[in-house]
Design an enzyme around this catalytic site. Structure first.
Site, PDB file in Angstrom:
ATOM      1  N   CYS A  34      13.530  18.954   7.093  1.00  0.00           N
ATOM      2  CA  CYS A  34      14.080  19.568   5.884  1.00  0.00           C
ATOM      3  C   CYS A  34      13.690  18.782   4.641  1.00  0.00           C
ATOM      4  O   CYS A  34      14.515  18.071   4.059  1.00  0.00           O
ATOM      5  CB  CYS A  34      15.590  19.675   6.022  1.00  0.00           C
ATOM      6  SG  CYS A  34      16.016  20.726   7.390  1.00  0.00           S
ATOM      7  N   GLU A  35      12.449  18.851   4.288  1.00  0.00           N
ATOM      8  CA  GLU A  35      11.908  18.201   3.099  1.00  0.00           C
ATOM      9  C   GLU A  35      10.651  18.947   2.706  1.00  0.00           C
ATOM     10  O   GLU A  35       9.775  19.151   3.559  1.00  0.00           O
ATOM     11  CB  GLU A  35      11.444  16.777   3.392  1.00  0.00           C
ATOM     12  CG  GLU A  35      12.467  15.823   3.608  1.00  0.00           C
ATOM     13  CD  GLU A  35      12.512  14.579   2.757  1.00  0.00           C
ATOM     14  OE1 GLU A  35      13.493  13.884   2.977  1.00  0.00           O
ATOM     15  OE2 GLU A  35      11.632  14.325   1.930  1.00  0.00           O
ATOM     16  N   TYR A  49       0.556   3.327  13.835  1.00  0.00           N
ATOM     17  CA  TYR A  49       1.542   3.527  12.765  1.00  0.00           C
ATOM     18  C   TYR A  49       2.118   4.947  12.740  1.00  0.00           C
ATOM     19  O   TYR A  49       2.447   5.467  11.685  1.00  0.00           O
ATOM     20  CB  TYR A  49       0.931   3.159  11.397  1.00  0.00           C
ATOM     21  CG  TYR A  49       0.408   1.739  11.355  1.00  0.00           C
ATOM     22  CD1 TYR A  49       1.287   0.652  11.491  1.00  0.00           C
ATOM     23  CD2 TYR A  49      -0.949   1.463  11.210  1.00  0.00           C
ATOM     24  CE1 TYR A  49       0.813  -0.651  11.472  1.00  0.00           C
ATOM     25  CE2 TYR A  49      -1.433   0.165  11.197  1.00  0.00           C
ATOM     26  CZ  TYR A  49      -0.543  -0.894  11.332  1.00  0.00           C
ATOM     27  OH  TYR A  49      -1.004  -2.192  11.319  1.00  0.00           O
TER      28      TYR A  49
HETATM   29  N1  LLP Z   1      -2.073  -8.985  10.508  1.00  0.00           N
HETATM   30  C1  LLP Z   1      -1.136  -8.925   9.576  1.00  0.00           C
HETATM   31  C2  LLP Z   1      -0.582 -10.157   9.057  1.00  0.00           C
HETATM   32  C3  LLP Z   1      -0.700  -7.690   9.072  1.00  0.00           C
HETATM   33  O1  LLP Z   1       0.233  -7.642   8.140  1.00  0.00           O
HETATM   34  C4  LLP Z   1      -1.261  -6.495   9.594  1.00  0.00           C
HETATM   35  C5  LLP Z   1      -0.834  -5.184   9.116  1.00  0.00           C
HETATM   36  C6  LLP Z   1      -2.239  -6.605  10.592  1.00  0.00           C
HETATM   37  C7  LLP Z   1      -2.629  -7.868  11.026  1.00  0.00           C
HETATM   38  C8  LLP Z   1      -2.909  -5.407  11.201  1.00  0.00           C
HETATM   39  O2  LLP Z   1      -3.635  -4.694  10.267  1.00  0.00           O
HETATM   40  P1  LLP Z   1      -4.513  -3.437  10.739  1.00  0.00           P
HETATM   41  O3  LLP Z   1      -5.642  -3.951  11.582  1.00  0.00           O
HETATM   42  O4  LLP Z   1      -3.623  -2.541  11.508  1.00  0.00           O
HETATM   43  O5  LLP Z   1      -4.986  -2.827   9.484  1.00  0.00           O
HETATM   44  N2  LLP Z   1       1.970   1.153   8.011  1.00  0.00           N
HETATM   45  C9  LLP Z   1       0.709   1.079   7.311  1.00  0.00           C
HETATM   46  C10 LLP Z   1      -0.082  -0.140   7.708  1.00  0.00           C
HETATM   47  C11 LLP Z   1       0.652  -1.412   7.445  1.00  0.00           C
HETATM   48  C12 LLP Z   1      -0.123  -2.625   7.889  1.00  0.00           C
HETATM   49  C13 LLP Z   1       0.710  -3.826   7.798  1.00  0.00           C
HETATM   50  N3  LLP Z   1       0.081  -5.026   8.243  1.00  0.00           N
HETATM   51  C14 LLP Z   1      -0.079   2.367   7.576  1.00  0.00           C
HETATM   52  O6  LLP Z   1       0.399   3.224   8.294  1.00  0.00           O
HETATM   53  O7  LLP Z   1      -1.157   2.541   7.031  1.00  0.00           O
END
Ligand code: LLP
Length: 444
Positions: free
Chosen positions: A367-368, A396
């Site tokens: 509902c948004e 994610y």
């Molecule tokens: N290491 C650290 C310290 C981090 O903060 C993160 C992600 C990763 C590794 C992994 O990064 P990746 O390889 O997944 O890019 N919820 C957001 C993404 C937030 C990422 C936070 N930190 C999205 O859905 O896009």
């Protein structure tokens, strides 16, 4: 250029089978939807293992490299088992993630605990379970961790999380390495932190530096820029304090392909550039080869995952859009709403002569008004009961899912070699109220 798994839009095993339906991991997606219900998260084991191999091969020329999986992307016991089996360690950011990898039987010395506001209880748990490294984010945490370690008569192995001052081109909510960030010590604060560790916090043993620039990054300079800064800092700290640091953690961040417009870099190209830069900067700054850690999350698990939805109502707004509503949305995938993230989708139960013939908006069931999964996509005409497969939902999505509108979270299945196994059961209505309590005085 060698192509890597993160450059694919769909799981590697995606195909159309003899009945005309889409399949992944040899499993007919219509059958999966019938057997397990929708919305359903589907994870392809072969794709996960392929990307793990990409990472290992791409960085193999560097003698001391360790891969860790950023479990925040998808922290599920079965996934932990696969990554552990592929030789990955784990970056964790909460008691929940630490507990999940611990219960999955991971050697806790391969685990890093990270985060900008770890609590007393979380740090205590990390020490009790023998987490290998704690990446300390700030002065408050240095003092708190030393106090906890002292009370347990332990020495804790730490890294310092630093903010390298590198901007990257990604959504501002997922940039982390720029100067005005909530994460880590500013470069100008490192000396003070090191002095405290060396002179006051006797229960902390520092091994190295940790940084993470951001997420969903397409620039190939992601690691070389960081390496230059981290290696230079290590050399400087050695000169100034006689401190021998021998670990650098470069974080994660490599992007994936959500739509045909995305062009993420090859992990092999990034590996070559990073390894070259490591050799060059180690020589330039005259330090011993540090052990290097990477902690990718999204690029490990995103491409392997899809979400299946059942189509419900369709609505043509006069002089407006055609909305096709599915049985999930922002609670199982909050990314379009939070980051304006774009996704691609395909009909699963393909029909004779199916070709994209209309532009529709895929709307969620919540509902948004903002609960739109895909604002504009060309698809064959969708009818009630059709199954839609949204690609690249491994990272994610489940890890950020909620129970908004008090809707149960979907199940997740792992597919491989024509076999499907439940790895997360669908929540039940009783699960939804299982933590709720009605005080006695309200029942009188
Ligand atoms: N290491 C650290 C310290 C981090 O903060 C993160 C992600 C990763 C590794 C992994 O990064 P990746 O390889 O997944 O890019 N919820 C957001 C993404 C937030 C990422 C936070 N930190 C999205 O859905 O896009």
């Amino acid at each position: 250029m060698t192509t890597s798994t993160n450059q694919f839009l769909k799981p590697l095993t995606t195909g159309v089978n003899s009945t005309g339906n889409l399949e992944i991991g040899g499993c007919d997606l219509v059958e999966l939807a019938e057997k397990y219900g929708t919305p359903l998260y589907v994870l392809d084991e072969e794709t996960i293992r392929a990307v793990c191999r990409d990472y290992k091969k791409a960085f193999a020329k560097y003698p001391k490299i360790h891969m860790m999986y950023a479990s925040k992307a998808l922290c599920v016991s079965a996934v932990t088992k696969i990554l552990d089996n592929e030789g990955f360690g784990f970056d964790t950011v909460s008691a929940g993630e630490i507990y999940t990898v611990y219960k999955a039987g991971v050697d806790m010395s391969h685990v890093l605990f990270n985060g900008n506001n770890k609590s007393f209880d979380e740090l205590s748990l990390a020490l009790e379970l023998g987490v290998g490294r704690i990446s300390v984010d700030n002065f408050f945490e240095l003092a708190l961790l030393n106090e906890i370690a002292q009370s347990k008569n332990k020495t804790v192995d730490i890294l310092l999380r630093i903010t390298p001052g590198i901007e990257c081109h990604t959504h501002e909510y997922i940039q982390t390495g720029h100067l005005d960030s909530k994460f880590g010590f500013d470069l100008t604060q490192i000396d003070e932190a090191v002095e405290l560790i060396l002179n006051e916090y006797k229960n902390l043993k520092i091994h190295g530096l940790h940084a993470h620039i951001g997420s969903q990054i397409f620039e190939t300079s992601i690691y070389p820029d960081e390496i230059e800064i981290l290696v230079k800092e290590i050399a400087r700290l050695d000169k100034k304090f006689g401190l021998k640091l021998d670990e650098i953690n470069l974080g994660g961040g490599i992007g994936v392909k959500y739509t045909d417009f995305d062009n993420p870099p090859s992990i092999y190209d990034i590996g070559n550039l990073a390894v070259e830069k490591l050799f060059e900067s180690v020589e330039k700054y005259g330090i011993d080869f540090p052990t290097v850690f990477l902690e990718p999350g999204r690029s490990i698990i995103s491409t392997a995952g899809v979400t299946l939805y059942t189509v419900g109502s369709s609505k043509q707004v006069p002089h407006g859009k055609k909305y096709v509503a599915v049985d999930g949305g922002m609670a199982d995938n909050p990314r379009p709403g939070m980051y304006q993230a774009m996704y691609s989708a395909e009909i699963v139960n393909k029909k004779e002569g199916d070709v994209p013939c209309e532009t529709v908006t895929i709307a969620g069931r919540y509902c948004e008004s903002g609960d739109i999964l895909i604002p504009e996509i060309d698809l064959p005409q969708l009818c009630e009961g059709d199954i839609l497969c949204v690609y690249n939902t491994g990272a994610y999505n489940y890890s950020m899912a909620s129970n908004y509108n008090k809707v149960t979270k979907p199940a997740m299945v792992l597919v491989n070699n024509s076999q499907s196994d439940i790895i997360i059961n669908r929540e039940t209505l009783d699960d939804l109220i299982s933590k709720e309590v009605i005080p006695n005085r309200l029942t009188k």
